[in-house]
Design a protein around this motif. Structure first.
Motif, PDB file in Angstrom:
ATOM      1  N   ARG A 186      51.952  34.517  43.629  1.00  0.00           N
ATOM      2  CA  ARG A 186      51.078  34.852  42.536  1.00  0.00           C
ATOM      3  C   ARG A 186      50.702  36.335  42.659  1.00  0.00           C
ATOM      4  NH1 ARG A 186      46.562  30.379  42.829  1.00  0.00           N
ATOM      5  NH2 ARG A 186      45.485  32.174  42.407  1.00  0.00           N
ATOM      6  N   GLU A 187      50.766  37.165  41.643  1.00  0.00           N
ATOM      7  CA  GLU A 187      50.555  38.388  41.448  1.00  0.00           C
ATOM      8  C   GLU A 187      48.911  38.618  41.824  1.00  0.00           C
ATOM      9  OE1 GLU A 187      50.759  42.453  41.235  1.00  0.00           O
ATOM     10  OE2 GLU A 187      52.303  41.152  41.761  1.00  0.00           O
ATOM     11  N   GLU A 188      48.203  37.714  41.505  1.00  0.00           N
ATOM     12  CA  GLU A 188      46.973  37.569  41.610  1.00  0.00           C
ATOM     13  C   GLU A 188      46.407  37.665  43.233  1.00  0.00           C
ATOM     14  OE1 GLU A 188      43.535  34.102  41.428  1.00  0.00           O
ATOM     15  OE2 GLU A 188      44.498  34.606  39.335  1.00  0.00           O
ATOM     16  N   ARG A 224      48.520  39.010  45.432  1.00  0.00           N
ATOM     17  CA  ARG A 224      48.764  40.080  45.919  1.00  0.00           C
ATOM     18  C   ARG A 224      48.059  41.250  45.672  1.00  0.00           C
ATOM     19  NH1 ARG A 224      50.859  44.703  43.618  1.00  0.00           N
ATOM     20  NH2 ARG A 224      52.331  45.883  44.899  1.00  0.00           N
ATOM     21  N   THR A 225      47.314  41.399  44.517  1.00  0.00           N
ATOM     22  CA  THR A 225      46.409  42.307  44.281  1.00  0.00           C
ATOM     23  C   THR A 225      45.170  42.191  44.901  1.00  0.00           C
ATOM     24  OG1 THR A 225      47.139  42.309  41.937  1.00  0.00           O
ATOM     25  CG2 THR A 225      44.890  43.014  42.193  1.00  0.00           C
ATOM     26  N   ARG A 226      44.734  41.003  45.073  1.00  0.00           N
ATOM     27  CA  ARG A 226      43.484  40.883  46.035  1.00  0.00           C
ATOM     28  C   ARG A 226      43.640  41.187  47.476  1.00  0.00           C
ATOM     29  NH1 ARG A 226      41.215  34.958  43.196  1.00  0.00           N
ATOM     30  NH2 ARG A 226      40.557  36.015  41.257  1.00  0.00           N
ATOM     31  N   ILE A 227      44.815  40.638  47.954  1.00  0.00           N
ATOM     32  CA  ILE A 227      45.146  41.024  49.435  1.00  0.00           C
ATOM     33  C   ILE A 227      45.254  42.559  49.438  1.00  0.00           C
ATOM     34  CG2 ILE A 227      46.591  40.756  51.026  1.00  0.00           C
ATOM     35  CD1 ILE A 227      47.104  37.735  50.307  1.00  0.00           C
ATOM     36  N   LEU A 228      45.788  43.208  48.689  1.00  0.00           N
ATOM     37  CA  LEU A 228      45.972  44.627  49.019  1.00  0.00           C
ATOM     38  C   LEU A 228      44.446  45.388  48.842  1.00  0.00           C
ATOM     39  CD1 LEU A 228      49.381  45.371  47.205  1.00  0.00           C
ATOM     40  CD2 LEU A 228      48.821  45.352  49.487  1.00  0.00           C
ATOM     41  N   ASN A 229      43.693  44.993  47.727  1.00  0.00           N
ATOM     42  CA  ASN A 229      42.486  45.364  47.814  1.00  0.00           C
ATOM     43  C   ASN A 229      41.425  45.041  48.840  1.00  0.00           C
ATOM     44  OD1 ASN A 229      42.648  46.798  45.255  1.00  0.00           O
ATOM     45  ND2 ASN A 229      42.436  45.082  44.099  1.00  0.00           N
ATOM     46  N   ALA A 230      41.659  43.936  49.425  1.00  0.00           N
ATOM     47  CA  ALA A 230      40.737  43.525  50.437  1.00  0.00           C
ATOM     48  C   ALA A 230      40.965  44.295  51.817  1.00  0.00           C
ATOM     49  CB  ALA A 230      40.869  41.927  50.730  1.00  0.00           C
ATOM     50  N   ILE A 231      42.402  44.542  51.936  1.00  0.00           N
ATOM     51  CA  ILE A 231      42.909  45.308  53.122  1.00  0.00           C
ATOM     52  C   ILE A 231      42.412  47.137  53.135  1.00  0.00           C
ATOM     53  CG2 ILE A 231      44.953  46.421  54.217  1.00  0.00           C
ATOM     54  CD1 ILE A 231      46.531  43.674  53.470  1.00  0.00           C
ATOM     55  N   VAL A 232      41.970  47.588  52.041  1.00  0.00           N
ATOM     56  CA  VAL A 232      41.620  48.858  51.915  1.00  0.00           C
ATOM     57  C   VAL A 232      40.406  48.840  51.748  1.00  0.00           C
ATOM     58  CG1 VAL A 232      43.786  49.624  50.750  1.00  0.00           C
ATOM     59  CG2 VAL A 232      41.932  48.977  49.273  1.00  0.00           C
ATOM     60  N   GLY A 233      39.697  47.622  51.932  1.00  0.00           N
ATOM     61  CA  GLY A 233      38.088  47.752  51.980  1.00  0.00           C
ATOM     62  C   GLY A 233      37.165  47.402  50.598  1.00  0.00           C
ATOM     63  N   ARG A 234      37.907  47.189  49.499  1.00  0.00           N
ATOM     64  CA  ARG A 234      37.197  46.714  48.344  1.00  0.00           C
ATOM     65  C   ARG A 234      36.698  45.344  48.754  1.00  0.00           C
ATOM     66  NH1 ARG A 234      41.168  48.231  43.187  1.00  0.00           N
ATOM     67  NH2 ARG A 234      40.453  50.442  43.336  1.00  0.00           N
ATOM     68  N   SER A 235      35.389  45.204  48.097  1.00  0.00           N
ATOM     69  CA  SER A 235      34.597  43.904  48.125  1.00  0.00           C
ATOM     70  C   SER A 235      34.882  43.178  46.920  1.00  0.00           C
ATOM     71  CB  SER A 235      33.394  44.071  48.659  1.00  0.00           C
ATOM     72  OG  SER A 235      32.348  44.634  47.765  1.00  0.00           O
ATOM     73  N   ALA A 236      34.233  41.911  46.844  1.00  0.00           N
ATOM     74  CA  ALA A 236      34.219  41.246  45.480  1.00  0.00           C
ATOM     75  C   ALA A 236      33.596  42.011  44.601  1.00  0.00           C
ATOM     76  CB  ALA A 236      33.776  39.578  45.660  1.00  0.00           C
ATOM     77  N   LYS A 237      32.251  42.444  44.951  1.00  0.00           N
ATOM     78  CA  LYS A 237      31.369  43.457  43.937  1.00  0.00           C
ATOM     79  C   LYS A 237      32.324  44.662  43.543  1.00  0.00           C
ATOM     80  CE  LYS A 237      28.830  46.135  47.226  1.00  0.00           C
ATOM     81  NZ  LYS A 237      27.663  46.804  47.905  1.00  0.00           N
ATOM     82  N   ASP A 266      39.983  42.224  41.716  1.00  0.00           N
ATOM     83  CA  ASP A 266      41.485  41.942  40.933  1.00  0.00           C
ATOM     84  C   ASP A 266      41.680  43.416  40.155  1.00  0.00           C
ATOM     85  OD1 ASP A 266      41.335  39.300  41.057  1.00  0.00           O
ATOM     86  OD2 ASP A 266      39.378  39.211  39.864  1.00  0.00           O
ATOM     87  N   ALA A 267      40.991  44.335  40.766  1.00  0.00           N
ATOM     88  CA  ALA A 267      41.345  45.761  39.931  1.00  0.00           C
ATOM     89  C   ALA A 267      42.610  46.219  40.496  1.00  0.00           C
ATOM     90  CB  ALA A 267      40.376  46.974  40.485  1.00  0.00           C
ATOM     91  N   ARG A 268      43.571  47.155  39.830  1.00  0.00           N
ATOM     92  CA  ARG A 268      44.819  47.526  40.105  1.00  0.00           C
ATOM     93  C   ARG A 268      44.904  48.109  41.457  1.00  0.00           C
ATOM     94  NH1 ARG A 268      48.509  51.708  37.255  1.00  0.00           N
ATOM     95  NH2 ARG A 268      50.775  50.911  38.236  1.00  0.00           N
ATOM     96  N   PRO A 269      45.638  47.745  42.554  1.00  0.00           N
ATOM     97  CA  PRO A 269      45.577  48.408  43.961  1.00  0.00           C
ATOM     98  C   PRO A 269      46.060  49.771  43.805  1.00  0.00           C
ATOM     99  CG  PRO A 269      46.694  46.343  43.857  1.00  0.00           C
ATOM    100  CD  PRO A 269      46.457  46.724  42.453  1.00  0.00           C
ATOM    101  N   GLU A 270      45.527  50.636  44.656  1.00  0.00           N
ATOM    102  CA  GLU A 270      46.064  52.200  44.743  1.00  0.00           C
ATOM    103  C   GLU A 270      47.440  51.865  45.273  1.00  0.00           C
ATOM    104  OE1 GLU A 270      43.523  54.815  46.463  1.00  0.00           O
ATOM    105  OE2 GLU A 270      41.758  53.461  45.688  1.00  0.00           O
ATOM    106  N   SER A 271      48.503  52.905  44.796  1.00  0.00           N
ATOM    107  CA  SER A 271      49.708  52.834  45.281  1.00  0.00           C
ATOM    108  C   SER A 271      49.996  53.559  46.660  1.00  0.00           C
ATOM    109  CB  SER A 271      50.505  53.633  44.151  1.00  0.00           C
ATOM    110  OG  SER A 271      50.153  55.026  44.064  1.00  0.00           O
ATOM    111  N   SER A 272      49.081  54.254  47.027  1.00  0.00           N
ATOM    112  CA  SER A 272      49.129  55.022  48.392  1.00  0.00           C
ATOM    113  C   SER A 272      47.682  55.028  49.060  1.00  0.00           C
ATOM    114  CB  SER A 272      49.871  56.412  48.159  1.00  0.00           C
ATOM    115  OG  SER A 272      49.141  57.072  47.453  1.00  0.00           O
TER     116      SER A 272
END
Length: 150
Positions: free
Chosen positions: A122-124, A126-139, A143-149
């Motif tokens: 599920r692309e959803e 992938r997006t959430r995991i990549l954002n969580a790894i870089v430190g984005r929180s739910a707030k 679901d924002a588009r992950p940065e490419s680098s």
């Protein structure tokens, strides 16, 4: 697979203390990971796991010394720990012997992994995991588009 990378990120962050009790809170840079995994050792939950690597080579490669199961572990196995207790140093020697045949090219492939190119069913996810790894929180919007680098 992005889920494997996520699990590795949780282990690595927990090992460095980033998922410890001191980092819990809405201002925590890694709060998103805590919200997603609930493996932080708090409130009776299980603590983060250690990372072990295992592989089996194709039996068609029978002439190579790397045929069979190979395991890299963080620390000693239960058997090695027992031997270490019985005879100091013997468990660590057994571990070194066991790990010496692990195919080094697989370690290099793992190190060369590009997280941004990882897939999920599920692309959803992938997006959430990549954002969580870089430190984005739910707030911050997982679901924002992950940065490419980074």
């Amino acid at each position: 697979r992005v889920w494997c990378i996520f699990e590795e990120a949780v282990v690595a962050l927990a090992d460095r203390g980033i998922l410890s009790t001191e980092s819990v809170g809405t201002d925590s840079e890694r709060h998103a990971l805590q919200e997603l995994v609930a493996r932080d050792g708090l409130a009776g939950r299980r603590a983060a796991l250690s990372l072990d690597l295992a592989t089996v080579y194709d039996p068609d490669r029978i002439l190579e010394k790397t045929v069979g199961a190979h395991i890299l572990t963080e620390g000693l196995t239960a058997t090695e720990a027992m031997r270490e207790k019985e005879s100091g140093g013997s468990g660590w020697q057994e571990k070194q012997s066991r790990e010496s045949t692990f195919p080094k090219e697989l370690i290099h492939k793992g190190i060369d992994c590009n997280i941004v190119e990882a897939n999920a069913t599920r692309e959803e996810d992938r997006t959430r995991i990549l954002n969580a790894i870089v430190g984005r929180s739910a707030k911050d919007d997982l679901d924002a588009r992950p940065e490419s680098s980074h």
